[in-house]
Design an enzyme around this catalytic site. Structure first.
Site, PDB file in Angstrom:
ATOM      1  N   VAL B 122       0.924  -1.388   0.118  1.00 37.26           N
ATOM      2  CA  VAL B 122       0.024   0.049   0.102  1.00 37.26           C
ATOM      3  C   VAL B 122       0.806   1.291   0.028  1.00 37.26           C
ATOM      4  O   VAL B 122       0.521   2.124  -0.798  1.00 37.26           O
ATOM      5  CB  VAL B 122      -0.922  -0.138   1.112  1.00 37.26           C
ATOM      6  CG1 VAL B 122      -1.842   1.252   1.147  1.00 37.26           C
ATOM      7  CG2 VAL B 122      -1.845  -1.312   1.226  1.00 37.26           C
ATOM      8  N   LYS B 123       1.943   1.284   0.743  1.00 37.87           N
ATOM      9  CA  LYS B 123       2.979   2.280   0.867  1.00 37.87           C
ATOM     10  C   LYS B 123       3.177   2.959  -0.525  1.00 37.87           C
ATOM     11  O   LYS B 123       3.286   4.087  -0.873  1.00 37.87           O
ATOM     12  CB  LYS B 123       4.066   2.004   1.658  1.00 37.87           C
ATOM     13  CG  LYS B 123       5.274   2.750   1.802  1.00 37.87           C
ATOM     14  CD  LYS B 123       4.970   4.276   2.616  1.00 37.87           C
ATOM     15  CE  LYS B 123       5.996   5.075   2.689  1.00 37.87           C
ATOM     16  NZ  LYS B 123       5.626   6.289   3.473  1.00 37.87           N
ATOM     17  N   GLY B 124       3.469   2.088  -1.293  1.00 38.51           N
ATOM     18  CA  GLY B 124       3.865   2.567  -2.716  1.00 38.51           C
ATOM     19  C   GLY B 124       5.133   2.922  -2.933  1.00 38.51           C
ATOM     20  O   GLY B 124       6.065   2.721  -2.200  1.00 38.51           O
TER      21      GLY B 124
END
Lengths: 526, 243
Positions: B122-124
Site C-alpha cells: 500500500v505504501k507504494g
C-alpha cells in the site's frame, strides 16, 4: 498553547470511546506480554552495549546482535530470551566482554545453553546489571535534554515547525539540517532510505549512500544530534531531532534513539501492518517494547494517521483517524508514555474541490484537539491533492497552516508546494516557511475570537465523526482487533495475523523467560 | 507560435530559480543574463530575495524569442493508457467482472524485495500507492526466494491473471537466467492459458520481452500506477485473445 474547548463534546461519549479503545487493545497487549521477537532480543543486546558487524562481501553487513540472536535461536531457542544463555556464557565461557563473545559467535566457537537454578539466577543478575548501564545512559540523555532546553530554550511559538532533510549522505544531511534550523525549523526529521523499514537488521556506522533517504544507524543518530546541538546554541532554541522507529526493528531503533538522545520518533501502532505488510503480532510485540523505551527516554512519538487519509477518503474515513488516535493513545498509555509524549497524527487531506472542505478540515482538527487536550498533535500537510500545480498547492498549504494555528496543533510538518514534484529545493523550503510565518503572524490569536456556532456545521460534523468512531470501536471490540485488521477494517488491505513479514521472528515465551530490559522498564513504570 | 501572456504573440513567460550568490545588483544582473541565454529577452526581475547563506531566489517575467512549431512535435505513445486508480478499478470491473488477481515474488536466490514491495505494498513508491491499494485487485505477495515451481503452483491455485517478478541481483546474468526459467516453466505447465508474466528490475532491458518469453519488462523508476495501468490493459487484451 492551550485552547479552550469549543465543541461541547459529550463527556460520556468521550469516556466511552476511551473505554472501548482500552478494551480493544487488551487482548493484543496480552499477546505482546506472552511473546518476544528477534528484534526485542537484539534490543536487549544493544542496550547492553553490543555493537559491530562482521565485514562480509557482497551482501551488506550482518550486525553482531543479529548473529548472536540467530545463533542462540538455532542452538537453544529464543523462548527463554537471549539474556540467560548470553550472560551465562559470558560468565562461564572465559570471554573478555560482550564484543569478544560476539566475535567468537561469529567464528562459530560458542555453544550456548540455557542455565537453570543458581546459574540461571546469576546469569539473570549479570544481564540486569548490563541492561541497567544502558538505561543509565538513556536516563542521562534525558536529563541532558532537559538541561539544554532549560539553558537554550524552547521555540517561542506553537506549533513547532517540523522540516525534513534527507540526502542519503549523513555528511550532507548535517549542514542541511543546520541550514533548516537557521531557516526556522524547530524539529528536523531525517527520512530513512527507501525500504529500511523492511530490513530485519539495523545497519551500522556513518552511511553516505541511501535511496531517497538516509539509513537510520546509531552513528548517524549521534552525528546528527551533535550537529543540531551546535546549531541549537547558535539559534537560541533547542532543535529537536526525529527519526523513524516503524518497521521490523522498532525495539532496536527505539533503543538506539534513547542511547543517542533523539527527541522524537515516528512510532505508529498499526502502520507497519497496514502499509508494509508486517505481521500484526510482530508489530504489536515490537511496538510495546519500543514505546516502553520511548517512555523512559522522554521521547515524543509521532503516530501515522495521516497515512490512512492518503489511501482512503478523508471525509468518509475521518472516523478511522479518530479510532486510530484512540488506539494509539491506549497502546501508548499502556506502555507508560505520558500525554505530553503523544504526537498523535492527523492530516489536511480533504479534496479541495469538495464544498466546505475547509470547514470539514477545521471540524476534524478541532475534534482531535479537544479529544486529546494535553497531547502535542502532529499536523500533516496536504499530499494527496497536491497535483503539481505549485501555485494552487501553495494556497492549500496556507489554509493548512491556518487550521494548524486556529486549533493549537503541537507540531506542524511544513507543507511544500512542490510536494509530488521534486524533493524540496532550497527555495521551496524558504517559500514554505514564509507561508507558515505569515499565517502564524497574521492569525496566531484567531482562536481567541473563533467560536463555531452551536448546532452549526463544524460542531455537528465533529460530533458525527466522534459518533462514527465510537460505533467502529464497538465493532472492533466485538470482532477483536486482530480479526478487524485481518478483515480489512483499517485501510483497504486485509492483514491476517498468521501472515506478513517478520512472522518467523516471533516466538512465544516459555515459563522462565527473562528480559532484563523489560523487567527494568516495567518496574520503572509502576 | 509563441507563449501567450495577454496578447497573441507576446511570448511572455515566468521563471523562478535560485542562484548561489548573495543578493545585490550583480546577482540581479546575473539572473538577467541567464534569462537572456534561455531566450528571454527582454526580461524583468520582478522579485529577488536573499535566502539562507549566500543564495538568492528570483522571479522573472519576460518575452521569449523562440518559436514553437506544433507540426513538428512528436509524441511518444505507450501501448497502454495511463489510468488513475479509480479508472483502473472501473476498467477491471467492466472487462473482467471480478477482481484481477496478481501474484508477486522475488525468485531464485534474490532476497531484495524492495522492488516488488514498492509496486505491491500500500505504501507504494514515488507518491503512488501500491497495487494492494486498488480495490479491484487481489494481490498476493509471496516475498523473497520463491522457487519457480512453487510460483507456478500458486499461480494455478489462485487462478491468477498476472505474475509479477522482481529481480535485482544480476551477477552472472542471474536475472536473465531466472526469467527464462520462469517463462519456460509457465509455458510448460499452462501453455497459452498462462497468466501475464511481468518482470521488473533496474538492470533489465525493456525490449527483451520476446527473448525472455515474458509479456512485459519494467525498468528502473517504474511506478505502481504504470504497472496497474498496464495490467488493466493487458488483462483485457489477454482475455480477448483467449476467448
Amino acid at each position: 498553547m492551550s485552547i479552550e474547548a469549543k465543541l461541547g463534546l459529550n463527556a460520556r461519549t468521550v469516556r466511552k470511546a476511551r473505554r472501548l479503545a482500552d478494551r480493544a487493545i487488551a487482548p493484543v497487549v496480552e499477546l505482546a506480554k506472552t511473546h518476544t521477537t528477534v528484534s526485542v532480543e537484539r534490543a536487549v543486546l544493544r542496550l547492553a552495549g553490543m555493537t559491530g558487524t562482521d565485514p562480509t562481501i557482497g551482501n551488506g553487513e550482518i550486525p553482531w546482535v543479529n548473529r548472536v540472536v540467530d545463533t542462540v535461536r538455532d542452538q537453544v531457542g529464543l523462548e527463554h530470551g537471549v539474556a540467560l544463555p548470553v550472560w551465562h556464557e559470558l560468565r562461564t565461557g572465559g570471554h573478555a566482554d560482550l564484543d569478544d563473545l560476539a566475535e567468537k559467535v561469529g567464528s562459530g566457537s560458542v555453544r550456548f545453553t540455557v542455565p537453570t537454578g543458581k546459574d540461571g539466577d546469576r546469569a539473570a543478575r549479570a544481564a540486569l546489571t548490563a541492561a541497567k548501564r544502558g538505561l543509565a545512559r538513556i536516563d542521562k540523555n534525558r536529563r541532558e535534554r532537559d538541561r539544554l532546553i532549560k539553558r537554550i530554550g524552547d521555540p517561542k511559538q506553537r506549533p513547532w515547525i517540523y522540516l525534513i532533510v534527507a540526502t542519503g549522505d549523513i555528511y550532507e544531511d548535517m549542514p542541511q539540517a543546520q541550514a533548516a534550523a537557521r531557516a526556522g525549523a524547530d524539529v528536523v526529521a531525517v527520512i530513512r532510505s527507501t525500504g529500511q523499514s523492511l530490513l530485519d537488521y539495523v545497519p551500522e556506522g556513518a552511511t553516505r549512500q541511501g535511496y531517497a533517504g538516509t539509513y537510520a544507524t546509531q552513528e548517524n543518530f549521534r552525528l546528527m544530534r551533535a550537529a543540531l546541538d551546535d546549531v541549537s546554541k547558535e539559534v537560541g532554541r533547542y532543535v529537536r531531532l526525529t527519526n523513524y522507529a516503524s518497521g521490523l526493528c522498532m525495539p532496536e531503533i527505539a533503543t538506539l534513539a534513547g542511547l543517542e538522545r533523539l527527541d522524537m520518533m515516528l512510532n505508529d501502532s498499526m502502520y507497519g501492518i497496514l502499509f508494509r505488510d508486517i505481521n500484526p503480532i510482530r508489530t504489536f510485540v515490537d511496538q510495546r517494547f519500543s514505546r516502553m523505551v520511548h517512555a523512559r527516554a522522554g521521547i515524543i512519538i509521532n503516530t501515522g494517521e495521516d497515512n490512512y487519509l492518503t489511501t482512503a477518503d478523508a471525509v468518509d474515513e475521518a472516523h478511522t483517524v479518530t479510532v486510530s488516535q484512540l488506539l494509539n493513545e491506549a497502546f501508548a498509555h499502556e506502555a507508560g508514555l505520558a500525554d505530553w509524549q503523544l504526537g498523535l497524527g492527523h492530516a489536511f487531506e480533504i479534496n479541495p474541490d469538495l464544498p466546505e472542505s475547509f470547514r470539514l478540515e477545521l471540524a476534524h482538527a478541532m475534534l482531535a484537539r479537544e479529544l486529546f487536550p494535553d497531547a502535542p498533535l502532529k499536523w500533516m500537510p496536504p499530499t494527496k491533492h497536491m497535483t503539481g500545480d505549485v501555485f494552487r498547492g501553495h494556497l492549500l498549504d496556507g489554509f493548512f497552516n491556518l487550521v494548524g494555528t486556529m486549533t493549537g496543533q503541537g507540531i506542524l510538518l511544513v507543507g511544500m508546494m512542490t510536494e509530488a514534484v521534486v524533493t524540496p529545493w532550497l527555495s521551496d523550503r524558504d517559500l514554505a516557511l514564509q507561508n507558515v510565518r505569515y499565517v502564524l503572524n497574521a492569525a496566531g490569536g484567531l482562536h481567541e475570537d473563533f467560536q463555531p456556532a452551536r448546532g452549526g456545521f463544524i460542531i455537528s460534523r465533529a460530533k458525527q465523526v466522534l459518533g462514527e468512531a465510537v460505533d467502529l470501536l464497538d465493532r472492533i471490540v466485538d470482532d477483536g482487533l486482530l480479526d478487524a485488521i485481518a478483515d480489512g477494517t483499517f485501510g483497504i488491505t486485509k492483514r491476517p495475523a498468521d501472515r506478513g513479514k517478520g512472522l518467523d521472528g516471533v516466538v512465544r515465551r516459555a515459563e522462565g523467560y527473562r528480559n532484563p530490559a523489560l523487567e527494568l522498564l516495567a518496574a520503572h513504570g509502576e | 507560435m509563441r507563449p501567450y501572456g495577454d496578447t497573441t504573440g507576446d511570448g511572455m513567460v515566468q521563471l523562478s530559480f535560485t542562484l548561489p550568490i548573495p543578493h545585490d545588483a550583480r546577482a540581479e544582473g546575473a539572473a538577467l543574463q541567464l534569462a537572456a541565454k534561455m531566450g528571454m529577452e527582454p526580461a524583468m526581475v520582478v522579485h529577488a530575495r536573499a535566502m539562507s547563506d549566500g543564495f538568492t531566489f528570483f522571479v522573472l517575467y519576460g518575452s521569449v524569442t523562440h518559436l514553437v512549431d506544433v507540426s513538428k512535435v512528436e509524441v511518444i505513445e505507450r501501448e497502454y493508457p495511463l489510468l488513475s486508480a479509480k479508472d483502473v478499478n472501473a476498467a477491471i470491473k467492466k472487462t473482467l467482472r471480478r477482481k484481477l488477481v496478481v501474484l508477486g515474488a522475488c525468485i531464485g536466490t534474490d532476497a531484495h524485495t524492495v522492488g516488488i514491495d514498492a509496486i505491491l505494498n500500500v505504501k507504494g513508491f514515488a507518491g503512488e500507492k501500491g497495487l494492494e491499494y486498488y480495490r479491484e485487485m487481489r494481490v498476493l505477495n509471496l516475498g523473497a526466494q520463491v522457487s519457480v515451481p512453487e510460483l507456478v503452483h500458486r499461480a494455478r491455485a489462485e487462478r491468477c491473471d498476472a505474475v509479477l517478478v522482481s529481480q535485482v541481483v544480476t551477477q552472472r546474468d542471474a536475472h536473465l537466467r531466472n526469467t527464462r526459467e520462469l517463462s519456460a516453466a509457465f509455458r510448460e505447465a499452462m501453455g497459452t492459458r498462462r497468466p501475464l508474466l511481468v518482470v521488473g528490475g533496474p538492470r533489465f532491458d525493456p525490449s527483451m520481452t520476446e527473448e525472455l518469453g515474458v509479456d512485459r519488462i519494467f525498468g528502473r523508476g517504474t511506478t505502481p500506477g504504470e504497472v496497474a495501468s498496464y495490467l488493466t490493459f493487458a488483462a483485457a487484451q489477454h482475455r480477448e485473445g483467449a476467448a
